[in-house]
Design a protein around this motif. Sequence first.
Motif, PDB file in Angstrom:
ATOM      1  N   HIS A 110      19.917  37.056   0.899  1.00 23.35           N
ATOM      2  CA  HIS A 110      19.862  35.839   1.719  1.00 23.35           C
ATOM      3  C   HIS A 110      21.231  35.167   1.693  1.00 23.35           C
ATOM      4  N   TYR A 111      21.711  34.729   2.868  1.00 24.47           N
ATOM      5  CA  TYR A 111      23.033  34.122   2.914  1.00 24.47           C
ATOM      6  C   TYR A 111      22.946  32.681   3.423  1.00 24.47           C
ATOM      7  N   PHE A 112      23.950  31.901   3.020  1.00 19.09           N
ATOM      8  CA  PHE A 112      23.998  30.460   3.284  1.00 19.09           C
ATOM      9  C   PHE A 112      25.466  30.070   3.476  1.00 19.09           C
ATOM     10  N   HIS A 113      25.683  28.819   3.930  1.00 24.55           N
ATOM     11  CA  HIS A 113      27.037  28.286   3.867  1.00 24.55           C
ATOM     12  C   HIS A 113      27.487  28.318   2.409  1.00 24.55           C
ATOM     13  N   ALA A 114      28.723  28.759   2.164  1.00 23.71           N
ATOM     14  CA  ALA A 114      29.210  28.828   0.791  1.00 23.71           C
ATOM     15  C   ALA A 114      29.177  27.454   0.129  1.00 23.71           C
ATOM     16  N   LEU A 115      29.567  26.429   0.855  1.00 32.26           N
ATOM     17  CA  LEU A 115      29.571  25.078   0.290  1.00 32.26           C
ATOM     18  C   LEU A 115      28.167  24.628  -0.074  1.00 32.26           C
ATOM     19  N   CYS A 116      27.194  24.942   0.792  1.00 32.43           N
ATOM     20  CA  CYS A 116      25.815  24.511   0.549  1.00 32.43           C
ATOM     21  C   CYS A 116      25.214  25.221  -0.665  1.00 32.43           C
ATOM     22  N   ILE A 117      25.348  26.579  -0.717  1.00 30.98           N
ATOM     23  CA  ILE A 117      24.702  27.332  -1.799  1.00 30.98           C
ATOM     24  C   ILE A 117      25.400  27.092  -3.133  1.00 30.98           C
ATOM     25  N   ASP A 118      26.725  26.824  -3.082  1.00 33.08           N
ATOM     26  CA  ASP A 118      27.436  26.539  -4.332  1.00 33.08           C
ATOM     27  C   ASP A 118      26.879  25.292  -4.998  1.00 33.08           C
ATOM     28  N   GLU A 119      26.676  24.241  -4.208  1.00 30.70           N
ATOM     29  CA  GLU A 119      26.131  23.013  -4.773  1.00 30.70           C
ATOM     30  C   GLU A 119      24.699  23.224  -5.258  1.00 30.70           C
ATOM     31  N   TRP A 120      23.955  24.062  -4.533  1.00 32.54           N
ATOM     32  CA  TRP A 120      22.575  24.336  -4.936  1.00 32.54           C
ATOM     33  C   TRP A 120      22.537  25.068  -6.277  1.00 32.54           C
ATOM     34  N   LEU A 121      23.374  26.113  -6.407  1.00 34.84           N
ATOM     35  CA  LEU A 121      23.361  26.921  -7.619  1.00 34.84           C
ATOM     36  C   LEU A 121      23.850  26.150  -8.841  1.00 34.84           C
ATOM     37  N   LYS A 122      24.648  25.096  -8.615  1.00 31.99           N
ATOM     38  CA  LYS A 122      25.068  24.275  -9.738  1.00 31.99           C
ATOM     39  C   LYS A 122      23.883  23.528 -10.350  1.00 31.99           C
ATOM     40  N   MET A 123      22.832  23.299  -9.518  1.00 35.39           N
ATOM     41  CA  MET A 123      21.656  22.568 -10.002  1.00 35.39           C
ATOM     42  C   MET A 123      20.501  23.511 -10.335  1.00 35.39           C
ATOM     43  N   ASN A 124      20.364  24.645  -9.571  1.00 34.02           N
ATOM     44  CA  ASN A 124      19.223  25.537  -9.745  1.00 34.02           C
ATOM     45  C   ASN A 124      19.691  26.984  -9.618  1.00 34.02           C
ATOM     46  N   ALA A 125      19.396  27.787 -10.614  1.00 30.98           N
ATOM     47  CA  ALA A 125      19.834  29.194 -10.608  1.00 30.98           C
ATOM     48  C   ALA A 125      18.800  30.078  -9.927  1.00 30.98           C
ATOM     49  N   THR A 126      18.336  29.672  -8.743  1.00 29.72           N
ATOM     50  CA  THR A 126      17.372  30.447  -7.974  1.00 29.72           C
ATOM     51  C   THR A 126      17.760  30.425  -6.511  1.00 29.72           C
ATOM     52  N   CYS A 127      17.290  31.419  -5.760  1.00 32.23           N
ATOM     53  CA  CYS A 127      17.513  31.433  -4.313  1.00 32.23           C
ATOM     54  C   CYS A 127      16.650  30.348  -3.675  1.00 32.23           C
ATOM     55  N   PRO A 128      17.183  29.513  -2.810  1.00 31.48           N
ATOM     56  CA  PRO A 128      16.396  28.452  -2.187  1.00 31.48           C
ATOM     57  C   PRO A 128      15.231  28.965  -1.345  1.00 31.48           C
ATOM     58  N   LEU A 129      15.332  30.222  -0.844  1.00 31.62           N
ATOM     59  CA  LEU A 129      14.289  30.737   0.037  1.00 31.62           C
ATOM     60  C   LEU A 129      13.193  31.486  -0.723  1.00 31.62           C
ATOM     61  N   CYS A 130      13.596  32.434  -1.578  1.00 35.17           N
ATOM     62  CA  CYS A 130      12.584  33.282  -2.231  1.00 35.17           C
ATOM     63  C   CYS A 130      12.372  32.961  -3.707  1.00 35.17           C
ATOM     64  N   ARG A 131      13.184  32.097  -4.267  1.00 30.67           N
ATOM     65  CA  ARG A 131      13.076  31.644  -5.651  1.00 30.67           C
ATOM     66  C   ARG A 131      13.435  32.749  -6.656  1.00 30.67           C
ATOM     67  N   ASN A 132      14.057  33.865  -6.232  1.00 32.34           N
ATOM     68  CA  ASN A 132      14.505  34.884  -7.174  1.00 32.34           C
ATOM     69  C   ASN A 132      15.675  34.357  -7.978  1.00 32.34           C
ATOM     70  N   SER A 133      15.794  34.835  -9.199  1.00 32.56           N
ATOM     71  CA  SER A 133      16.902  34.439 -10.061  1.00 32.56           C
ATOM     72  C   SER A 133      18.004  35.472  -9.934  1.00 32.56           C
ATOM     73  N   PRO A 134      19.116  35.133  -9.283  1.00 29.97           N
ATOM     74  CA  PRO A 134      20.178  36.132  -9.051  1.00 29.97           C
ATOM     75  C   PRO A 134      20.999  36.381 -10.300  1.00 29.97           C
ATOM     76  N   ASP A 135      21.556  37.607 -10.362  1.00 29.69           N
ATOM     77  CA  ASP A 135      22.534  37.944 -11.385  1.00 29.69           C
ATOM     78  C   ASP A 135      23.904  37.956 -10.737  1.00 29.69           C
ATOM     79  N   ALA A 136      24.888  37.480 -11.482  1.00 30.97           N
ATOM     80  CA  ALA A 136      26.238  37.394 -10.921  1.00 30.97           C
ATOM     81  C   ALA A 136      26.778  38.785 -10.638  1.00 30.97           C
ATOM     82  N   ALA A 137      27.394  38.971  -9.507  1.00 30.28           N
ATOM     83  CA  ALA A 137      28.020  40.241  -9.127  1.00 30.28           C
ATOM     84  C   ALA A 137      29.511  40.037  -9.014  1.00 30.28           C
ATOM     85  N   SER A 138      30.212  41.117  -8.793  1.00 35.45           N
ATOM     86  CA  SER A 138      31.660  41.002  -8.655  1.00 35.45           C
ATOM     87  C   SER A 138      32.001  40.335  -7.341  1.00 35.45           C
ATOM     88  N   SER A 139      33.114  39.620  -7.336  1.00 28.54           N
ATOM     89  CA  SER A 139      33.525  38.880  -6.144  1.00 28.54           C
ATOM     90  C   SER A 139      33.866  39.831  -5.014  1.00 28.54           C
TER      91      SER A 139
END
Length: 373
Positions: free
Chosen positions: A327-356
Amino acid sequence: MSCGEIDIQFPFSLKGANYKGGRCNYPDPSFQLSCDNLSRTILTLPHSGNLLVKKINYEEQIIQVNDPNECLPKRFLQNLTFSISIPFIFDVTVYDFYNLVFVKCPSNITDSISLPSISCLQETNSSFLYYSFFRSYVNVSDSSSLFYGCEVISASVVVPFPNMLTWPIWPNLNSDIELIWDRPICGDCAARSQLCGFVDASTSQVGCISDPNHTTGLSRSLKYGLSIGVGIPALLCIIGLSCFICKKFKIHHRPNTELPNNISVFTLQLQPSNLLAGLDGPEIEKFPKTLIGESGRLPKPSNNMCPICLSEYEPKEMLRTIPECNHYFHALCIDEWLKMNATCPLCRNSPDAASSNVASIDDPSPNHTLHTA
């Protein structure tokens, strides 16, 4: 009944007009008006002569008059008075009375006089101008030195002044005069759009009567009540509509340089049990990024709106993808979201960090990586 632009109603009557049964003829002759050959309405008073009627306000019982020859100052010089012209009198809440001195001055010395001249008193090809002054300001006994040689025309002229006059504003002596009458009382009938007249032909009792040519109107108090009753709801509707439009505009017009205010909507919809601690900046930066090119082509064309800020994706905007669910989002929007919640806003999965991984959707190179939902 009318004369020119003046509507003539009870207690006024027009001389020479035929009123049925005489019920519209008020016995006081002062209320009898005449119509001259220029279709002007004339009021004739025993001690004031003929006056031009400019307007009649039947609701406030005010008649507005002036000089038929358009030179009221000349009438003042002729001792125009209304003090004994009952029933028409000055309203003491509107007018004050002052004694004025009228003078005639040579035009070559009038530059030193700051007051306006009385133009209607000018004589043809005359080199003199006429002025008026407060009597208390001049020494009329020494006319030889009065204002450098001005000649006194009249040393004491009573003139009505509007009592709201603010010095140094000098009034226009040729302005219309307002007179009031206090009998008969017909103002309430006019306020309700009814006629005033004798309620019985055999008596002199005056009251409101029906007019077969007009629909009975509403009283002023009822009109005010209806205006408030209709006006306030209408005003509230306008305010509500304005707020609705403003809110819609803010939702669909998000600046790219700052985080939208409505990101908190998703936060409120989540249950506390589904929330995980947020991620720090370095962890978030490991999630893949995608740069939208000039064409605006998207990884998944059907998903053209950021689920967080509800704004459509635009060329040159940076998107970030959640690796596990794509699932993709505006980088600015999802960055602020992930700072508060370590889940996808749509499916609630907990992502693991990948390489840039930063890619451009419009980049034709086969080595770029596109992350689509």
